[in-house]
Design a protein around this motif. Structure first.
Motif, short mmCIF file in Angstrom:
data_model
loop_
_atom_site.label_atom_id
_atom_site.label_comp_id
_atom_site.label_asym_id
_atom_site.label_seq_id
_atom_site.Cartn_x
_atom_site.Cartn_y
_atom_site.Cartn_z
N ASN A 87 0.76 -1.18 0.14
CA ASN A 87 0.00 -0.07 0.00
C ASN A 87 1.06 1.23 -0.16
N ALA A 88 2.13 1.24 0.37
CA ALA A 88 2.91 2.61 0.45
C ALA A 88 2.92 3.22 -0.72
N GLY A 89 2.86 4.57 -0.72
CA GLY A 89 3.02 5.07 -2.06
C GLY A 89 2.89 6.74 -1.90
N ILE A 90 3.44 7.33 -2.94
CA ILE A 90 3.52 8.87 -2.83
C ILE A 90 3.10 9.40 -4.16
N LEU A 91 2.61 10.70 -4.24
CA LEU A 91 2.70 11.34 -5.74
C LEU A 91 3.43 12.63 -5.33
N SER A 101 10.40 4.82 -7.54
CA SER A 101 11.16 3.73 -6.35
C SER A 101 10.09 3.55 -5.44
N ILE A 102 9.38 4.06 -4.80
CA ILE A 102 8.29 3.86 -3.85
C ILE A 102 7.21 3.17 -4.40
N ASN A 103 6.61 3.64 -5.27
CA ASN A 103 5.17 3.02 -5.96
C ASN A 103 5.35 1.78 -6.76
N LEU A 104 6.33 1.78 -7.47
CA LEU A 104 6.32 0.37 -8.51
C LEU A 104 7.48 -0.25 -7.81
N LEU A 105 8.91 0.04 -7.71
CA LEU A 105 9.91 -0.87 -7.35
C LEU A 105 9.66 -1.46 -5.82
N GLY A 106 9.16 -0.56 -5.32
CA GLY A 106 8.52 -1.12 -3.56
C GLY A 106 7.70 -2.17 -3.79
N VAL A 107 6.53 -2.37 -4.46
CA VAL A 107 5.64 -3.18 -4.87
C VAL A 107 6.25 -4.50 -5.28
N ILE A 108 7.04 -4.27 -6.25
CA ILE A 108 7.84 -5.52 -7.00
C ILE A 108 8.86 -6.11 -5.94
N ARG A 109 9.62 -5.32 -5.20
CA ARG A 109 10.47 -5.75 -4.15
C ARG A 109 9.86 -6.57 -3.35
N VAL A 110 8.81 -5.83 -2.50
CA VAL A 110 8.17 -6.80 -1.54
C VAL A 110 7.61 -7.87 -1.87
N THR A 111 6.81 -7.95 -3.19
CA THR A 111 6.50 -9.30 -3.82
C THR A 111 7.20 -10.27 -3.86
N TYR A 112 8.26 -9.91 -4.36
CA TYR A 112 9.51 -11.00 -4.70
C TYR A 112 10.08 -11.55 -3.39
N LEU A 113 10.21 -10.76 -2.30
CA LEU A 113 10.59 -11.16 -1.17
C LEU A 113 9.68 -11.97 -0.36
N VAL A 114 8.34 -11.66 -0.25
CA VAL A 114 7.36 -12.72 0.38
C VAL A 114 6.87 -13.70 -0.54
N GLY A 153 2.03 0.60 -13.98
CA GLY A 153 2.85 -0.64 -13.72
C GLY A 153 2.47 -1.52 -12.42
N VAL A 154 1.75 -1.09 -11.61
CA VAL A 154 1.25 -1.72 -10.46
C VAL A 154 0.35 -2.79 -11.11
N VAL A 155 -0.65 -2.18 -11.82
CA VAL A 155 -1.77 -2.91 -12.59
C VAL A 155 -1.24 -4.14 -13.41
N GLY A 156 -0.06 -3.73 -14.46
CA GLY A 156 0.39 -4.71 -15.10
C GLY A 156 1.25 -5.78 -14.50
N PHE A 157 1.88 -5.41 -13.41
CA PHE A 157 2.52 -6.47 -12.55
C PHE A 157 1.50 -7.32 -11.65
N THR A 158 0.52 -6.98 -11.29
CA THR A 158 -0.31 -7.61 -10.69
C THR A 158 -1.21 -8.58 -11.50
N ARG A 159 -1.61 -8.12 -12.67
CA ARG A 159 -2.23 -9.02 -13.64
C ARG A 159 -1.11 -10.14 -14.03
N SER A 160 -0.01 -9.73 -14.28
CA SER A 160 1.28 -10.73 -14.59
C SER A 160 1.49 -11.89 -13.49
N MET A 161 1.55 -11.16 -12.34
CA MET A 161 1.99 -12.32 -11.29
C MET A 161 0.64 -13.34 -11.20
#
Length: 253
Positions: A87-91, A101-114, A153-161
């Protein structure tokens, strides 16, 4: 999925949408790890994310190891991880690299770690990952192109995962909530964070007035639906002005 006895990790949980998500998960029986660190505020948590950037490669491994250790501690303490809410994000168009870094890379990073903890192929129990995207991830937002790009990017990443999990038998469902204008500090501070697009602030104001705003608790209710409904995988729930609908994407492959 019934939430009693389930363990959830929520990023950006101290304020706004993250706090509302935490509250509704706890209310429904889940044990929630609010963040990865001992920091007291989401702003400090975000600063940790910012340190992972291209110009600070020497810091990247340290931060990743920190997250790994924090997740391991959570899994050891609660016996596993069942739910993750990225959920963490900024504008901030003036600092667009920080936004990416926060909105997209953070989502990918946390997902791969979990994945290590949730993936059934590696001994996990499976579960659900819900990412906070945005209506700005479903169509162009002229006032904040970088923010819009991260949410696309978050949408595309979610659908792909979601598809990768099905084919690979990970046992994890991946969904996203796509809110409109939510009554949070992020929304209230938009006019101050448009950077080179600050001349479009009046347009942003008109959009807010036309679309209306929603309370964070409404978004949290959508997240709860995406977590508990086991039929949902690759689903994106658009919510604005207290109205919600699932997004239909065109067939590509």
């Amino acid at each position: 999925m019934a939430l009693n006895g389930k363990t959830a990790v929520v990023t950006g949980a101290a304020l706004g949408i993250g706090r509302a998500i935490t509250e509704i998960l706890v209310k429904n029986g889940a044990k929630v790890k609010r963040k990865f660190s001992n920091f007291k505020t989401t702003e400090e948590e975000r600063e940790m994310e910012v340190r992972v950037s291209s110009e600070m490669k020497n810091k990247k491994l340290t931060v990743i190891l920190y997250f790994q250790a924090a997740l391991q501690t959570t899994a050891d303490t609660f016996g596993g991880i069942d739910i993750v809410c990225n959920n963490a994000g900024i504008l901030n168009e003036g600092e667009w690299e920080k936004t990416v870094s926060i909105n997209l890379l953070g989502v990918i990073r946390v997902t791969y770690l979990v994945l290590k903890h949730m993936n059934k192929l590696s001994g996990g129990r499976g579960g659900v990952v819900v990412n906070t995207a945005s209506m700005a991830g479903l169509g162009p937002f002229l006032t904040c192109p970088a923010y819009s790009a991260t949410k696309h990017g978050v949408v595309g990443f979610t659908r792909s995962m979601a598809l990768a999990s099905i084919v690979s038998d990970y046992g994890i469902h991946f969904n996203a909530v796509c809110p409109g204008f939510v009554q949070t500090d992020l929304m209230y501070n938009i006019p101050n964070n448009l950077g080179q697009f600050s001349h479009l602030a009046d347009i942003e104001k008109e959009m807010v007035e036309k679309m209306g705003t929603i309370h964070p608790s409404v978004v949290a209710e959508c997240v709860l639906e995406l977590v508990t409904d086991e039929r949902k995988n690759g689903d994106h729930l658009l919510v604005k002005s207290n109205q919600k609908s699932y997004v239909t994407f065109p067939e590509v492959l």
